[in-house]
Design an enzyme around this catalytic site. Sequence first.
Site, PDB file in Angstrom:
ATOM      1  N   LYS A  44       2.966  -5.802  -1.364  1.00  0.00           N
ATOM      2  CA  LYS A  44       2.221  -4.551  -1.120  1.00  0.00           C
ATOM      3  C   LYS A  44       1.395  -4.631   0.160  1.00  0.00           C
ATOM      4  O   LYS A  44       1.298  -3.666   0.895  1.00  0.00           O
ATOM      5  CB  LYS A  44       1.281  -4.232  -2.296  1.00  0.00           C
ATOM      6  CG  LYS A  44       1.980  -3.963  -3.604  1.00  0.00           C
ATOM      7  CD  LYS A  44       1.012  -3.521  -4.700  1.00  0.00           C
ATOM      8  CE  LYS A  44      -0.022  -4.562  -5.054  1.00  0.00           C
ATOM      9  NZ  LYS A  44       0.524  -5.777  -5.700  1.00  0.00           N
ATOM     10  N   ARG A 123      -6.111  -0.389 -10.803  1.00  0.00           N
ATOM     11  CA  ARG A 123      -5.380  -1.463 -11.464  1.00  0.00           C
ATOM     12  C   ARG A 123      -5.446  -1.363 -12.980  1.00  0.00           C
ATOM     13  O   ARG A 123      -4.846  -2.180 -13.661  1.00  0.00           O
ATOM     14  CB  ARG A 123      -5.985  -2.781 -11.048  1.00  0.00           C
ATOM     15  CG  ARG A 123      -4.996  -3.652 -10.253  1.00  0.00           C
ATOM     16  CD  ARG A 123      -5.746  -4.804  -9.775  1.00  0.00           C
ATOM     17  NE  ARG A 123      -5.084  -5.942  -9.353  1.00  0.00           N
ATOM     18  CZ  ARG A 123      -5.077  -6.360  -8.085  1.00  0.00           C
ATOM     19  NH1 ARG A 123      -5.555  -5.601  -7.138  1.00  0.00           N
ATOM     20  NH2 ARG A 123      -4.564  -7.517  -7.793  1.00  0.00           N
ATOM     21  N   ARG A 162       3.480 -17.459  -0.163  1.00  0.00           N
ATOM     22  CA  ARG A 162       2.586 -16.677   0.701  1.00  0.00           C
ATOM     23  C   ARG A 162       1.497 -17.555   1.324  1.00  0.00           C
ATOM     24  O   ARG A 162       0.903 -18.399   0.669  1.00  0.00           O
ATOM     25  CB  ARG A 162       1.949 -15.560  -0.126  1.00  0.00           C
ATOM     26  CG  ARG A 162       1.033 -14.678   0.680  1.00  0.00           C
ATOM     27  CD  ARG A 162       0.819 -13.361   0.041  1.00  0.00           C
ATOM     28  NE  ARG A 162       0.242 -13.446  -1.285  1.00  0.00           N
ATOM     29  CZ  ARG A 162      -0.041 -12.379  -2.020  1.00  0.00           C
ATOM     30  NH1 ARG A 162       0.237 -11.181  -1.564  1.00  0.00           N
ATOM     31  NH2 ARG A 162      -0.570 -12.514  -3.226  1.00  0.00           N
ATOM     32  N   ARG A 195      -3.760 -18.732  -0.690  1.00  0.00           N
ATOM     33  CA  ARG A 195      -4.891 -18.126  -1.401  1.00  0.00           C
ATOM     34  C   ARG A 195      -5.104 -18.859  -2.716  1.00  0.00           C
ATOM     35  O   ARG A 195      -4.134 -19.235  -3.383  1.00  0.00           O
ATOM     36  CB  ARG A 195      -4.578 -16.654  -1.700  1.00  0.00           C
ATOM     37  CG  ARG A 195      -4.882 -15.731  -0.571  1.00  0.00           C
ATOM     38  CD  ARG A 195      -4.338 -14.334  -0.752  1.00  0.00           C
ATOM     39  NE  ARG A 195      -4.412 -13.780  -2.107  1.00  0.00           N
ATOM     40  CZ  ARG A 195      -4.090 -12.530  -2.406  1.00  0.00           C
ATOM     41  NH1 ARG A 195      -3.685 -11.700  -1.445  1.00  0.00           N
ATOM     42  NH2 ARG A 195      -4.156 -12.093  -3.633  1.00  0.00           N
ATOM     43  N   ARG A 206      -2.445 -13.675 -13.211  1.00  0.00           N
ATOM     44  CA  ARG A 206      -2.364 -12.358 -12.558  1.00  0.00           C
ATOM     45  C   ARG A 206      -1.162 -11.560 -13.060  1.00  0.00           C
ATOM     46  O   ARG A 206      -1.245 -10.345 -13.244  1.00  0.00           O
ATOM     47  CB  ARG A 206      -2.289 -12.536 -11.037  1.00  0.00           C
ATOM     48  CG  ARG A 206      -3.614 -13.020 -10.451  1.00  0.00           C
ATOM     49  CD  ARG A 206      -3.442 -13.539  -9.058  1.00  0.00           C
ATOM     50  NE  ARG A 206      -3.175 -12.488  -8.115  1.00  0.00           N
ATOM     51  CZ  ARG A 206      -2.475 -12.639  -6.998  1.00  0.00           C
ATOM     52  NH1 ARG A 206      -1.948 -13.799  -6.694  1.00  0.00           N
ATOM     53  NH2 ARG A 206      -2.308 -11.639  -6.183  1.00  0.00           N
TER      54      ARG A 206
HETATM   55  P1  AMP Z   1      -5.160  -8.481  -4.467  1.00  0.00           P
HETATM   56  O1  AMP Z   1      -5.351  -8.935  -3.066  1.00  0.00           O
HETATM   57  O2  AMP Z   1      -4.981  -7.001  -4.582  1.00  0.00           O
HETATM   58  O3  AMP Z   1      -4.111  -9.265  -5.193  1.00  0.00           O
HETATM   59  O4  AMP Z   1      -6.548  -8.771  -5.229  1.00  0.00           O
HETATM   60  C1  AMP Z   1      -7.058 -10.081  -5.322  1.00  0.00           C
HETATM   61  C2  AMP Z   1      -8.019 -10.155  -6.511  1.00  0.00           C
HETATM   62  O5  AMP Z   1      -9.129  -9.267  -6.285  1.00  0.00           O
HETATM   63  C3  AMP Z   1      -7.453  -9.768  -7.844  1.00  0.00           C
HETATM   64  O6  AMP Z   1      -6.748 -10.826  -8.488  1.00  0.00           O
HETATM   65  C4  AMP Z   1      -8.724  -9.389  -8.610  1.00  0.00           C
HETATM   66  O7  AMP Z   1      -9.449 -10.543  -8.999  1.00  0.00           O
HETATM   67  C5  AMP Z   1      -9.534  -8.683  -7.533  1.00  0.00           C
HETATM   68  N1  AMP Z   1      -9.224  -7.244  -7.484  1.00  0.00           N
HETATM   69  C6  AMP Z   1      -8.723  -6.563  -6.412  1.00  0.00           C
HETATM   70  N2  AMP Z   1      -8.590  -5.267  -6.713  1.00  0.00           N
HETATM   71  C7  AMP Z   1      -9.003  -5.114  -7.989  1.00  0.00           C
HETATM   72  C8  AMP Z   1      -9.082  -4.005  -8.873  1.00  0.00           C
HETATM   73  N3  AMP Z   1      -8.687  -2.769  -8.504  1.00  0.00           N
HETATM   74  N4  AMP Z   1      -9.543  -4.226 -10.134  1.00  0.00           N
HETATM   75  C9  AMP Z   1      -9.946  -5.446 -10.537  1.00  0.00           C
HETATM   76  N5  AMP Z   1      -9.877  -6.544  -9.760  1.00  0.00           N
HETATM   77  C10 AMP Z   1      -9.417  -6.391  -8.485  1.00  0.00           C
END
Ligand code: AMP
Length: 269
Positions: A44, A123, A162, A195, A206
């Site tokens: 994404k 989410r 990644r 990461r 996740r």
């Molecule tokens: P991402 O880069 O979108 O995979 O987000 C990394 C981490 O940030 C996720 O695993 C969550 O811990 C937190 N996070 C990001 N966006 C959200 C969201 N909309 N709701 C809850 N946690 C989030």
Amino acid sequence: MFVPPSGSDRAAWLKGPQFTCSAVPPKSEHPWRLILLGPPGVGKGTQSELLAGHLHACHLSTGDVFRAAKHLDQCQATPAMAAALEAMRHGKLVSDDLVLAMVAERSGCLQCQGGFILDGFPRTVKQAEDFEALLTGLRVTLDAVISYELSLEGTVLRSAGRLTCPRCHAVYHRASKPPKQQGFCDVCGAELKQREDDRPEAVRTRLREYSNLTEPLVAYYHQRGLLVPISADGTPDEIFQRTVALLQSRRNTARPTPRGAVAAKPSYT
Ligand code: AMP
């Protein structure tokens, strides 16, 4: 800081509404306002950057806001943000209330004249419902919700490969998008890292959270006539071309859905 193809450093999004972006996307008569859904690691972030450059819209990632917060003193001092970063480290979702407050205080970005591409938000169904109310209040309407689809095996492989730049947030992949010099960022030269939440245990958490909490959003947006399912098989460029073609055909045939109405199942073939 890395300046993405959209031309903006996204300061108002990444650091907060008291900051001004280095560049504002050009005013568009029909700005694109999109949400990108898909399991963690599906790509994404990469597609958001490609689409942001092509559609001149801003890439708004909630995950990027949390990653940026690690380097902001004022955020580190906030207990809520410290709890959010701890949840994130373990691959768990941050609380709905905190994420929603963070997005609401960045409402200016949702009204940006170039449009937006939301990545990683909403989410949960609660986030989607509250976001719908927020957008209604702002008189902003969504154009589409893209759902990238990939097998479980493919998703795990993508997350495991990644690499990200801790300094400028550029994203690479060991197999599909390697840096020119192994281990170092093409943009700023910093050493690339995996990461914390791309490590195997966090990836499993996740994926579980995705299927329990985020996957219901596919049905939620399908009911609202906004869902555009897209296969995430292939190279980033193939997926990007597929996305642009489907968005274009959607815009060519778009009919507004009255508020509150449940649209018929859309056909994207
Ligand atoms: P991402 O880069 O979108 O995979 O987000 C990394 C981490 O940030 C996720 O695993 C969550 O811990 C937190 N996070 C990001 N966006 C959200 C969201 N909309 N709701 C809850 N946690 C989030």
